[in-house]
Write a protein that holds these residues in place. Structure first.
Motif, short mmCIF file in Angstrom:
data_model
loop_
_atom_site.label_atom_id
_atom_site.label_comp_id
_atom_site.label_asym_id
_atom_site.label_seq_id
_atom_site.Cartn_x
_atom_site.Cartn_y
_atom_site.Cartn_z
N GLU A 12 108.73 -27.80 81.18
CA GLU A 12 108.27 -29.16 81.44
C GLU A 12 108.84 -29.69 82.75
OE1 GLU A 12 108.10 -33.59 79.37
OE2 GLU A 12 109.03 -31.95 78.27
N PHE A 13 110.06 -29.25 83.06
CA PHE A 13 110.75 -29.76 84.25
C PHE A 13 111.23 -28.62 85.15
CE2 PHE A 13 111.58 -32.78 80.77
CZ PHE A 13 110.97 -33.91 81.31
N VAL A 14 111.29 -28.91 86.44
CA VAL A 14 111.97 -28.08 87.42
C VAL A 14 112.96 -28.99 88.14
CG1 VAL A 14 110.19 -26.31 87.70
CG2 VAL A 14 110.09 -28.38 89.11
N TYR A 15 113.92 -28.40 88.83
CA TYR A 15 115.04 -29.18 89.36
C TYR A 15 115.32 -28.82 90.81
CZ TYR A 15 115.70 -29.79 84.37
OH TYR A 15 115.50 -30.09 83.04
N LYS A 68 115.33 -34.20 88.83
CA LYS A 68 114.54 -33.63 87.74
C LYS A 68 113.08 -33.98 88.00
CE LYS A 68 114.80 -33.64 82.70
NZ LYS A 68 115.52 -34.28 81.57
N LEU A 69 112.24 -32.94 88.19
CA LEU A 69 110.84 -33.12 88.53
C LEU A 69 109.96 -32.68 87.37
CD1 LEU A 69 110.90 -31.39 92.03
CD2 LEU A 69 111.38 -33.77 91.53
N ARG A 70 108.94 -33.44 87.06
CA ARG A 70 107.98 -33.04 86.03
C ARG A 70 107.02 -32.03 86.67
NH1 ARG A 70 107.54 -35.01 81.38
NH2 ARG A 70 108.43 -37.03 81.94
N LEU A 71 107.05 -30.80 86.17
CA LEU A 71 106.26 -29.72 86.76
C LEU A 71 104.77 -30.04 86.74
CD1 LEU A 71 106.12 -26.91 88.02
CD2 LEU A 71 106.17 -25.95 85.71
N ALA A 72 104.28 -30.67 85.68
CA ALA A 72 102.85 -30.99 85.56
C ALA A 72 102.37 -31.94 86.66
CB ALA A 72 102.55 -31.58 84.19
N ASN A 73 103.28 -32.66 87.31
CA ASN A 73 102.91 -33.57 88.39
C ASN A 73 102.63 -32.83 89.70
OD1 ASN A 73 103.45 -35.55 86.54
ND2 ASN A 73 104.99 -36.60 87.76
N LEU A 74 103.13 -31.60 89.80
CA LEU A 74 102.98 -30.83 91.03
C LEU A 74 101.68 -30.03 90.98
CD1 LEU A 74 106.65 -29.48 91.24
CD2 LEU A 74 105.70 -31.50 92.37
N ASP A 75 101.04 -29.90 92.11
CA ASP A 75 99.83 -29.09 92.21
C ASP A 75 100.18 -27.64 91.88
OD1 ASP A 75 97.66 -27.53 93.03
OD2 ASP A 75 97.41 -28.58 94.93
N PRO A 76 99.60 -27.06 90.82
CA PRO A 76 99.97 -25.70 90.42
C PRO A 76 99.72 -24.65 91.50
CG PRO A 76 98.30 -26.60 88.92
CD PRO A 76 98.60 -27.65 89.94
N SER A 77 98.78 -24.91 92.39
CA SER A 77 98.52 -23.93 93.45
C SER A 77 99.63 -23.90 94.49
CB SER A 77 97.18 -24.21 94.13
OG SER A 77 97.24 -25.39 94.91
N THR A 78 100.52 -24.90 94.48
CA THR A 78 101.61 -24.95 95.46
C THR A 78 102.94 -24.45 94.89
OG1 THR A 78 102.22 -27.23 94.93
CG2 THR A 78 100.54 -26.90 96.64
N TRP A 126 120.18 -33.00 79.18
CA TRP A 126 119.49 -33.52 80.37
C TRP A 126 118.79 -32.39 81.12
CZ3 TRP A 126 119.58 -33.21 85.75
CH2 TRP A 126 118.90 -34.23 86.43
N LEU A 127 119.42 -31.23 81.13
CA LEU A 127 118.85 -30.09 81.84
C LEU A 127 117.77 -29.37 81.05
CD1 LEU A 127 122.04 -28.63 83.55
CD2 LEU A 127 120.11 -29.75 84.66
N GLU A 128 117.47 -29.80 79.83
CA GLU A 128 116.37 -29.23 79.05
C GLU A 128 116.48 -27.72 78.89
OE1 GLU A 128 113.79 -31.22 77.71
OE2 GLU A 128 114.95 -32.91 78.45
N TYR A 129 117.63 -27.26 78.42
CA TYR A 129 117.81 -25.82 78.17
C TYR A 129 116.90 -25.39 77.04
CZ TYR A 129 121.91 -24.99 81.09
OH TYR A 129 122.77 -24.82 82.15
#
Length: 129
Positions: A12-15, A68-78, A126-129
């Motif tokens: 769900e998240f990347v950092y 903490k970035l929500r991965l779904a907000n980022l363009d998957p092609s990038t 917080w780190l969503e392990y």
């Protein structure tokens, strides 16, 4: 770097780890680090990679910040998942992120003689392990 397929399921998240205090407020386009500019992509981590990355690249630091970035907000092609030094799927963002992608920012500190792995153990929620 060897390209890999995205992990399944996707996190769900990347950092993004940064040694300095992030701008407040976070801008629409986050300022790229010298390394990110040089490599042509934004270095990101998934949660379990944070302590490893910190122990490798921030071992002399007593603190750093993590966005903490929500991965779904980022363009998957990038977002590309690359094998780096035998690690499984380091996310690299071939573009940029900004305020709309950042869910949270946190400063992390470690005690004298403490590894980042030890210091971050208490932050698994917080780190969503």
């Amino acid at each position: 770097m060897v390209p890999l397929p995205p992990p399944s399921p996707l996190p769900e998240f990347v950092y993004k780890i940064t040694p300095t205090t992030p701008p407040d407020p976070i801008p629409e386009q986050y300022p790229l680090s010298d390394l990110d500019r040089q490599d042509g992509f934004v270095h990101l981590s998934v949660s379990w990679q944070i302590p490893i990355t910190a122990d490798l690249f921030f071992k002399g630091a007593i603190s750093f910040y993590v966005l903490k970035l929500r991965l779904a907000n980022l363009d998957p092609s990038t977002v590309k998942w690359d094998e780096v030094d035998g690690t499984n799927g380091c996310p690299h963002l071939y573009g940029n992120f900004g305020a709309q992608d950042v869910v949270s920012v946190r400063e992390f500190r470690r005690g004298e003689g403490q590894t980042w792995q030890e210091a971050l153990e208490a932050e698994k929620g917080w780190l969503e392990y």
